[in-house]
Motif scaffolding. Structure first.
Motif, PDB file in Angstrom:
ATOM      1  N   ASP A   1      -5.978  -4.661  -8.563  1.00  0.00           N
ATOM      2  CA  ASP A   1      -6.613  -4.143  -9.768  1.00  0.00           C
ATOM      3  C   ASP A   1      -6.608  -2.622  -9.836  1.00  0.00           C
ATOM      4  O   ASP A   1      -7.079  -2.032 -10.806  1.00  0.00           O
ATOM      5  CB  ASP A   1      -8.060  -4.661  -9.862  1.00  0.00           C
ATOM      6  CG  ASP A   1      -8.871  -4.381  -8.601  1.00  0.00           C
ATOM      7  OD1 ASP A   1      -8.262  -4.014  -7.576  1.00  0.00           O
ATOM      8  OD2 ASP A   1     -10.104  -4.533  -8.656  1.00  0.00           O
ATOM      9  N   VAL A   2      -6.054  -1.966  -8.807  1.00  0.00           N
ATOM     10  CA  VAL A   2      -5.972  -0.505  -8.787  1.00  0.00           C
ATOM     11  C   VAL A   2      -4.613  -0.072  -9.349  1.00  0.00           C
ATOM     12  O   VAL A   2      -3.575  -0.578  -8.937  1.00  0.00           O
ATOM     13  CB  VAL A   2      -6.155   0.031  -7.351  1.00  0.00           C
ATOM     14  CG1 VAL A   2      -6.027   1.552  -7.320  1.00  0.00           C
ATOM     15  CG2 VAL A   2      -7.526  -0.399  -6.804  1.00  0.00           C
ATOM     16  N   GLN A   3      -4.613   0.880 -10.268  1.00  0.00           N
ATOM     17  CA  GLN A   3      -3.402   1.268 -10.967  1.00  0.00           C
ATOM     18  C   GLN A   3      -2.310   1.764 -10.029  1.00  0.00           C
ATOM     19  O   GLN A   3      -1.133   1.452 -10.197  1.00  0.00           O
ATOM     20  CB  GLN A   3      -3.719   2.358 -12.006  1.00  0.00           C
ATOM     21  CG  GLN A   3      -2.543   2.723 -12.906  1.00  0.00           C
ATOM     22  CD  GLN A   3      -2.043   1.555 -13.735  1.00  0.00           C
ATOM     23  OE1 GLN A   3      -2.837   0.839 -14.339  1.00  0.00           O
ATOM     24  NE2 GLN A   3      -0.740   1.332 -13.746  1.00  0.00           N
ATOM     25  N   ALA A   4      -2.691   2.538  -8.999  1.00  0.00           N
ATOM     26  CA  ALA A   4      -1.691   3.078  -8.076  1.00  0.00           C
ATOM     27  C   ALA A   4      -0.923   1.965  -7.386  1.00  0.00           C
ATOM     28  O   ALA A   4       0.288   2.094  -7.126  1.00  0.00           O
ATOM     29  CB  ALA A   4      -2.361   3.975  -7.034  1.00  0.00           C
TER      30      ALA A   4
ATOM     31  N   ASP B   1       0.850  -1.190   0.000  1.00  0.00           N
ATOM     32  CA  ASP B   1       0.000   0.000   0.000  1.00  0.00           C
ATOM     33  C   ASP B   1       0.887   1.242   0.000  1.00  0.00           C
ATOM     34  O   ASP B   1       1.927   1.276   0.669  1.00  0.00           O
ATOM     35  CB  ASP B   1      -0.908  -0.001   1.237  1.00  0.00           C
ATOM     36  CG  ASP B   1      -2.004   1.031   1.155  1.00  0.00           C
ATOM     37  OD1 ASP B   1      -3.148   0.660   0.825  1.00  0.00           O
ATOM     38  OD2 ASP B   1      -1.732   2.218   1.398  1.00  0.00           O
ATOM     39  N   TYR B   2       0.433   2.277  -0.722  1.00  0.00           N
ATOM     40  CA  TYR B   2       1.231   3.493  -0.838  1.00  0.00           C
ATOM     41  C   TYR B   2       1.308   4.278   0.463  1.00  0.00           C
ATOM     42  O   TYR B   2       2.122   5.198   0.596  1.00  0.00           O
ATOM     43  CB  TYR B   2       0.700   4.380  -1.970  1.00  0.00           C
ATOM     44  CG  TYR B   2      -0.787   4.651  -1.913  1.00  0.00           C
ATOM     45  CD1 TYR B   2      -1.334   5.544  -0.998  1.00  0.00           C
ATOM     46  CD2 TYR B   2      -1.651   4.025  -2.801  1.00  0.00           C
ATOM     47  CE1 TYR B   2      -2.689   5.795  -0.957  1.00  0.00           C
ATOM     48  CE2 TYR B   2      -3.017   4.261  -2.770  1.00  0.00           C
ATOM     49  CZ  TYR B   2      -3.535   5.158  -1.859  1.00  0.00           C
ATOM     50  OH  TYR B   2      -4.886   5.394  -1.819  1.00  0.00           O
ATOM     51  N   THR B   3       0.474   3.959   1.463  1.00  0.00           N
ATOM     52  CA  THR B   3       0.548   4.664   2.742  1.00  0.00           C
ATOM     53  C   THR B   3       1.675   4.141   3.628  1.00  0.00           C
ATOM     54  O   THR B   3       2.012   4.777   4.632  1.00  0.00           O
ATOM     55  CB  THR B   3      -0.775   4.520   3.516  1.00  0.00           C
ATOM     56  OG1 THR B   3      -0.958   3.144   3.882  1.00  0.00           O
ATOM     57  CG2 THR B   3      -1.958   4.966   2.672  1.00  0.00           C
ATOM     58  N   LYS B   4       2.253   3.002   3.272  1.00  0.00           N
ATOM     59  CA  LYS B   4       3.211   2.338   4.149  1.00  0.00           C
ATOM     60  C   LYS B   4       4.648   2.837   3.988  1.00  0.00           C
ATOM     61  O   LYS B   4       5.530   2.443   4.755  1.00  0.00           O
ATOM     62  CB  LYS B   4       3.166   0.822   3.931  1.00  0.00           C
ATOM     63  CG  LYS B   4       1.795   0.195   4.169  1.00  0.00           C
ATOM     64  CD  LYS B   4       1.281   0.456   5.580  1.00  0.00           C
ATOM     65  CE  LYS B   4      -0.062  -0.222   5.829  1.00  0.00           C
ATOM     66  NZ  LYS B   4      -0.579   0.049   7.180  1.00  0.00           N
ATOM     67  N   GLY B   5       4.903   3.659   2.995  1.00  0.00           N
ATOM     68  CA  GLY B   5       6.241   4.222   2.851  1.00  0.00           C
ATOM     69  C   GLY B   5       7.298   3.227   2.424  1.00  0.00           C
ATOM     70  O   GLY B   5       8.462   3.343   2.826  1.00  0.00           O
TER      71      GLY B   5
END
Length: 468
Positions: free
Chosen positions: A306-309, A268-272
């Motif tokens: 399935d999410v591009q980010a 996840d992009y929130t995890k750094g």
């Protein structure tokens, strides 16, 4: 005793194949003690569309009733994929740049909350207390009140709540805040999150000042509180102490040949994670004495693939791993292991116990239970060291960890060097300080303290008449 009704986006009916974790651990005892009901989406996609509705599934297991419904593809896409995870998730984690707002998704989000409320209503008894969980269900109390439900309704937000400068960017922020005011008790992970919520309200409506946590806004009376979620430390310790599987025994011998850093969270992009990889590279660059003597294992199972980010993030990480290993690896030593796969929780606790450093550096996190689990899994006689982001809610409690700014790779690298070289006496002292916190505020205390406060609130009709 009032029956507890828990509502969450997703419920998993126990089948004995795996141990419960996270939210399940926190509420299971309370549900058993009241012969409670757990309601939510069962994770299935139905072929029914339009005005038709699938049958409600009811299963009783170990004194708990599990009530679940599927969603059709359109509702799943709009409510879950688009609004919950492409608007609320990034916005509440301060990533406005990733918000993809569509009016149709907002309408789908509200429609599914109305649908779930409608399906739950016939199951509610007059004396039930309702405990609603997380960002998928912000409008749920308002939906129930429209149906005439007067029971006590509490809410707990597991992720952060942002300041007005961030939340105001969500086009429907005013509607969301008004909907949230229909809950009787709003629980947050940290005081900062609670205050951010109140600051948002104060920009939209007159918020009656109070010396307590009782508030009035939008014609509603409600309370707010801080309830940092936790773990069952004794359960974690038992899992970590258990015998090693045969394959892991060989891994233990390999691990003992080097100092080991471990991280584990979903992709996840929130995890750094990119910032973390660069901090590890800075460790090898600025502290060359660790080259060839340290190994960093990052476990990050795919999330929302399935999410591009998330696809972009995975590609970025794979690229960074190859570059760093190419720069600092050798024929007989690989410094960075990236494992894009799921591990059983019991196995993870054993891995935590075998490693020297737990690296938990999210860019923003409501709490982060991995940090607490890492500490609880340690050998008290020879504990590892926790390096923890200042932007994780856990940093408010685990102050004996090495607290770092995840955006500063040199700061994280220096903390890793300190952790890898920390004397045993200091490691024990820090571990004991953190374990004292975890034992005082364990998962049972979290649930009991929240429910005690919710039970102390008068039912909605009584409270409303008193205010009037």
């Amino acid at each position: 005793m009032s029956r507890l009704v828990v509502v969450s986006n997703r419920i998993a009916i126990p089948d004995g194949s795996k141990s419960a974790g996270g939210l399940a651990v926190g509420i299971m005892d309370a549900l058993k003690n009241t012969s409670g009901l757990w309601f939510g989406w069962n994770g299935e996609i139905s072929e029914i569309s339009g005005e038709e509705e699938d049958d409600l599934s009811l299963v009783e297991e170990d004194g708990i009733t599990y009530a679940s419904v599927p969603l059709n593809q359109n509702d799943y896409d709009l409510y879950y994929c688009q609004f919950s995870n492409a608007v609320l998730w990034p916005a509440l984690h301060y990533r406005i740049d990733l918000v993809d707002f569509q009016r149709e998704a907002w309408e789908g989000y509200c429609r599914v909350n109305d649908l779930l409320a409608r399906r739950l209503q016939p199951l509610i008894k007059p004396d039930d207390i309702l405990w609603i969980h997380d960002y998928h269900l912000l409008p749920f109390a308002a939906a129930l009140r429209k149906l005439g439900v007067k029971n006590r309704i509490g809410f707990f937000l597991h992720i952060p709540f942002p300041t007005p400068e961030i939340f105001n960017a969500v086009p429907t922020h005013n509607e969301l805040l008004e909907m949230m005011s229909h809950f009787d008790l709003l629980g947050f992970q940290t005081e900062g999150d609670r205050q951010a919520f109140l600051d948002n309200l104060g920009e939209l409506t007159t918020l009656q000042p109070s010396d307590t946590c009782l508030h009035q806004a939008f014609g509603n009376t409600f309370q707010t509180g801080v309830y940092p979620i936790s773990i069952a430390p004794d359960s974690i310790r038992k899992m970590a102490e258990g015998p090693l599987p045969p394959k892991m025994a060989a891994m233990e011998r390999e691990l003992r040949e080097a100092k080991n850093i471990i991280s584990c969270e979903r992709l996840d992009y929130t995890k750094g994670l990119p910032e973390r990889f660069l901090a590890f590279e800075a460790l090898l660059e600025k502290f060359p004495q660790h080259r060839g003597k340290v190994r960093y294992s990052q476990i990050a199972p795919t999330s929302r693939g399935d999410v591009q980010a998330y696809q972009d993030l995975r590609h970025q990480l794979e690229t960074e791993v190859g570059r760093i290993n190419g720069k600092y690896g050798s024929l007989n030593q690989t410094p960075l292991f990236y494992l894009n796969q799921h591990f059983q929780r019991s196995l993870l606790m054993k891995l935590f116990r075998l490693t020297d450093v737990g690296l938990v550096t999210p860019l923003r996190d409501g709490m982060n239970l991995v940090a607490k689990e890492y500490v609880a899994a340690q050998d008290p006689q020879d504990p590892g060291v926790l390096v923890l982001s200042q932007f994780a809610g856990a940093a408010n409690e685990l102050t004996a960890a090495l607290i770092v700014n995840p955006y500063d790779r040199d700061d994280v690298a220096a903390a890793l060097d300190k952790a890898l070289t920390m004397p045993l006496e200091e490691r024990r002292e820090r571990y004991n300080d953190m374990m004292e916190v975890l034992r005082k505020n364990d998962i049972t205390h979290w649930g009991e303290s929240y429910l005690q406060d919710l039970l102390a609130i008068s039912p909605h009709d009584v409270a409303h008449n008193a205010v009037a």
